[in-house]
Design a protein around this motif. Structure first.
Motif, short mmCIF file in Angstrom:
data_model
loop_
_atom_site.label_atom_id
_atom_site.label_comp_id
_atom_site.label_asym_id
_atom_site.label_seq_id
_atom_site.Cartn_x
_atom_site.Cartn_y
_atom_site.Cartn_z
N SER A 17 0.87 -1.18 0.00
CA SER A 17 0.00 0.00 0.00
C SER A 17 0.90 1.23 0.00
N GLU A 30 -2.80 9.13 -9.45
CA GLU A 30 -3.54 8.30 -8.51
C GLU A 30 -4.54 7.41 -9.25
N GLN A 31 -5.27 7.99 -10.16
CA GLN A 31 -6.27 7.23 -10.91
C GLN A 31 -5.60 6.15 -11.76
N LYS A 43 -3.77 13.76 -9.07
CA LYS A 43 -5.04 13.09 -9.33
C LYS A 43 -4.93 12.15 -10.53
N ALA A 47 1.38 5.52 -0.25
CA ALA A 47 0.94 6.92 -0.25
C ALA A 47 2.06 7.73 -0.87
N GLN A 65 -3.47 -0.39 -4.06
CA GLN A 65 -3.77 0.51 -2.95
C GLN A 65 -2.81 1.71 -3.01
N THR A 75 -1.25 12.89 -2.59
CA THR A 75 -1.51 14.17 -1.93
C THR A 75 -0.64 15.24 -2.59
N ARG A 132 -4.09 3.19 -9.72
CA ARG A 132 -5.02 2.35 -8.96
C ARG A 132 -5.61 1.20 -9.79
N GLN A 152 -3.67 6.59 7.88
CA GLN A 152 -4.53 5.97 6.87
C GLN A 152 -4.04 4.59 6.45
N SER A 155 -2.59 6.11 -2.92
CA SER A 155 -3.24 7.39 -2.67
C SER A 155 -2.23 8.51 -2.80
#
Length: 253
Positions: free
Chosen positions: A33, A48-49, A45, A35, A57, A61, A52, A81, A59
């Motif tokens: 996972s 991230e899309q 964005k 981040a 997993q 920022t 995924r 998270q 994410s």
């Protein structure tokens, strides 16, 4: 070979393109996972899309890693998270090449201090991991004098020194620390594509120094990072892994 990364939790800075994106993708493919952060919201964005796919997993920022408070806050939120942190990859560079005090300041704050601050913020979480790994992406420019001497090369060299010290200081705790130093890495939108388009003489010279006849790919550097992140590399700490296709000629003793 099972790299024993399934279920692990990782933080990666600069995950929207180039080496950082390849690292996020490679870790996620191993069941980790992840981040990640980067400066531009739209890029975060999009990445991230895309990352995924197949249920990875991942994410993202948007933040400026030179902002110490924002960086520390992201580390804390991401750790909560994810449910912990096992792997920290400090990848972002200001790419501040050339003379001038501003390049020195940018290289110091982004290349070096973002790594230090990220590690400091993540340390309480790493101390609770049974296979903690810290990896900083340096550069062969920190190992030898080339066109990027000055602020960029100095701070990349300082990163290796910092990581080596961490490895020694943290050895008894089981937390490993390593650096990865890539040579020329070519990708769309990257520094070498920009040089190719705007300074063909420098590009041709740099390409000609590569005995393989080509520059590296982000995926090749990401492979080195993932291998070092793996618990199977439990005895590897304090090293500077050069990933340059035999570009540099210095002997590491």
């Amino acid at each position: 070979m099972d790299l024993q990364l399934t279920g692990r939790k990782a933080l990666v800075t600069g995950g929207t393109r180039g080496i950082g994106r390849a690292i996020v993708e490679a870790l996620a493919a191993e069941g980790t996972s992840v981040a990640f952060c980067a400066r531009t919201e739209t890029d975060v964005k999009e990445a991230e899309q895309a990352l995924r796919v197949d249920g990875a997993q991942v994410s993202g920022t948007a933040l400026d890693v030179a902002d110490g408070a924002a960086l520390a806050a992201w580390v804390g939120t991401a750790a909560e998270q994810l449910g912990g942190v096992d792997i920290v990859v400090a990848n972002v560079s200001a790419l501040a090449i050339g003379p001038g005090e501003q390049n020195w300041r940018s290289s110091f704050e982004v290349d070096l201090m973002h790594t230090v601050r990220m590690v400091d913020a993540a340390m309480p979480h790493l101390e609770r991991s049974d296979a903690a790994s810290i990896i900083a992406v340096s550069s062969v420019s920190g190992r030898e004098i080339d066109f990027a001497d000055g602020s960029y090369g100095v701070m990349k060299g300082a990163l290796v020194h910092y990581i080596s010290g961490l490895a020694f200081d943290l050895a008894a705790t089981g937390i490993r620390a390593n650096a990865v130093s890539p040579g020329n890495v070519y990708f769309d939108g990257g520094v070498w594509q920009n040089i190719e388009q705007h300074n063909r003489g420098l590009y041709d010279h740099a390409l000609g120094l590569n005995p393989t006849g080509r520059m590296g790919t982000p995926e090749e550097t990401a492979y080195a990072v993932v291998m070092l992140a793996s618990p199977r590399a439990s005895r590897i700490s304090g090293t500077n892994l050069v990933v340059d296709g035999a570009l540099t000629r210095g002997v590491q003793l």
